[in-house]
Design a protein around this motif. Structure first.
Motif, short mmCIF file in Angstrom:
data_model
loop_
_atom_site.label_atom_id
_atom_site.label_comp_id
_atom_site.label_asym_id
_atom_site.label_seq_id
_atom_site.Cartn_x
_atom_site.Cartn_y
_atom_site.Cartn_z
N ARG A 238 2.76 17.35 3.61
CA ARG A 238 3.34 17.29 2.26
C ARG A 238 2.33 16.70 1.28
N TYR A 239 1.58 15.69 1.70
CA TYR A 239 0.62 15.04 0.82
C TYR A 239 -0.72 15.79 0.73
N PHE A 240 -1.17 16.38 1.84
CA PHE A 240 -2.54 16.90 1.88
C PHE A 240 -2.65 18.39 2.18
N GLY A 241 -1.63 19.00 2.70
CA GLY A 241 -1.66 20.43 2.96
C GLY A 241 -2.25 20.83 4.29
N ALA B 258 -5.64 5.58 7.75
CA ALA B 258 -5.42 5.94 9.16
C ALA B 258 -6.33 7.10 9.55
N ALA B 259 -6.51 8.06 8.66
CA ALA B 259 -7.37 9.21 8.95
C ALA B 259 -8.81 8.78 9.17
N VAL B 260 -9.30 7.84 8.37
CA VAL B 260 -10.67 7.34 8.55
C VAL B 260 -10.79 6.64 9.90
N ARG C 71 -12.18 17.16 15.90
CA ARG C 71 -11.25 17.82 16.83
C ARG C 71 -10.22 16.85 17.38
N GLY C 72 -10.62 15.65 17.68
CA GLY C 72 -9.69 14.68 18.24
C GLY C 72 -8.77 14.04 17.22
N SER C 73 -9.07 14.26 15.95
CA SER C 73 -8.22 13.68 14.89
C SER C 73 -7.07 14.62 14.59
N THR C 74 -6.13 14.67 15.50
CA THR C 74 -4.96 15.53 15.29
C THR C 74 -4.06 14.91 14.25
N THR C 75 -3.28 15.75 13.61
CA THR C 75 -2.33 15.22 12.63
C THR C 75 -1.32 14.30 13.31
N ARG C 76 -1.00 14.56 14.56
CA ARG C 76 -0.08 13.68 15.31
C ARG C 76 -0.70 12.29 15.46
N ARG C 77 -1.97 12.23 15.85
CA ARG C 77 -2.65 10.93 16.00
C ARG C 77 -2.71 10.18 14.67
N ILE C 78 -3.05 10.91 13.63
CA ILE C 78 -3.15 10.28 12.30
C ILE C 78 -1.78 9.79 11.85
N ALA C 79 -0.75 10.61 12.06
CA ALA C 79 0.62 10.21 11.69
C ALA C 79 1.04 8.96 12.44
N ASP C 80 0.76 8.91 13.73
CA ASP C 80 1.09 7.73 14.52
C ASP C 80 0.36 6.49 14.00
N ALA C 81 -0.93 6.64 13.69
CA ALA C 81 -1.71 5.50 13.19
C ALA C 81 -1.21 5.03 11.82
N ALA C 82 -0.68 5.96 11.04
CA ALA C 82 -0.17 5.62 9.71
C ALA C 82 1.31 5.25 9.72
N SER C 83 1.95 5.41 10.88
CA SER C 83 3.39 5.16 11.01
C SER C 83 4.21 6.01 10.04
N VAL C 84 3.84 7.30 9.99
CA VAL C 84 4.59 8.26 9.18
C VAL C 84 4.90 9.48 10.03
N ASN C 85 5.77 10.30 9.51
CA ASN C 85 6.10 11.56 10.16
C ASN C 85 4.95 12.54 9.92
N GLU C 86 4.66 13.38 10.90
CA GLU C 86 3.57 14.35 10.78
C GLU C 86 3.76 15.27 9.57
N MET D 218 0.85 -1.17 0.00
CA MET D 218 0.00 0.00 0.00
C MET D 218 0.90 1.24 0.00
N ASP D 219 0.57 2.22 -0.82
CA ASP D 219 1.39 3.42 -0.88
C ASP D 219 1.13 4.32 0.33
N THR D 220 2.01 5.30 0.53
CA THR D 220 1.96 6.17 1.71
C THR D 220 0.67 6.97 1.75
N ARG D 221 0.24 7.48 0.62
CA ARG D 221 -0.98 8.29 0.58
C ARG D 221 -2.19 7.48 1.06
N THR D 222 -2.33 6.28 0.54
CA THR D 222 -3.45 5.41 0.93
C THR D 222 -3.36 5.03 2.40
N THR D 223 -2.16 4.76 2.87
CA THR D 223 -1.97 4.43 4.29
C THR D 223 -2.43 5.58 5.18
#
Length: 196
Positions: free
Chosen positions: A41-44, A10-12, A21-36, A1-6
């Motif tokens: 870079r991908y979504f703005g 994770a965001a869903v 409100r609780g969906s912080t970029t930090r939480r999403i990054a952790d769930a996706a195992s990527v850097n915040e 699976m590519d990074t964007r899809t991952t």
């Protein structure tokens, strides 16, 4: 699976648990195992990410379309109803969050309704085709019939876990029961309907 899809997946997942409100970029990054920073870079922005994630979770949904020429209304409508219930049930957490946050963030709802609106339009067309192909002579409003059936499927998918006694059993047979009921109400008669 590519990074964007991952990241989108994770965001869903994070949104369905924590809302906007609780969906912080930090939480999403952790769930996706990527850097915040990767998220930006991908979504703005978080807003753009969540809008795309919610819309994207429905991109391939409800692809079980009706045939242009109906041949077996009971089988065709049962199959479609089963796909709708499955689709809604699988996305129930996201749907509930979107509904709960609709007043504060209506743009999220705009993206969440694309698949249901498309499904309703397909159902209206199919029911109209049943009449034009001679499966029924009844005069009915396809929009009303579609709203009733979609409402029933939505209620089942969203409520069966909480109120199992309120729905036909077993759950696997409910879509067929709903399909046959609406077809009878519309005056559609065929061997499969009369046998059940």
């Amino acid at each position: 699976m590519d990074t964007r899809t991952t990241i989108l997946n994770a965001a869903v997942q994070v949104f369905s648990q924590h809302g906007f409100r609780g969906s912080t970029t930090r939480r999403i990054a952790d769930a996706a195992s990527v850097n915040e920073v990767t998220i930006f870079r991908y979504f703005g922005s978080k807003e753009a990410l969540l809008q795309e994630a919610i819309r994207g979770s429905d991109v391939n949904a409800l692809t079980n379309s009706f045939p242009l020429d109906p041949e077996d209304p009971a089988a065709e409508l049962t199959q479609w109803c089963a796909a709708v219930v499955t689709h809604l049930h699988e996305r129930s957490s996201v749907i509930r969050k979107c509904m709960g946050e609709m007043e504060e963030r209506p743009e999220l709802g705009d993206h969440a309704v694309e698949a249901p609106v498309r499904a309703t339009e397909e159902l209206c067309t199919y029911l109209s085709n049943l009449r034009s192909k001679g499966f029924t002579n009844e005069d009915f409003d396809p929009a009303v019939a579609s709203a009733m059936l979609i409402g029933t499927l939505f209620h089942d998918a969203m409520g069966r876990d909480m109120m199992p006694g309120a729905y036909p059993k077993p759950a696997s047979e409910a879509p067929g029961k709903y399909a046959r009921f609406i077809l009878r109400a519309l005056g559609v008669r065929d061997i499969a309907l009369d046998a059940s």
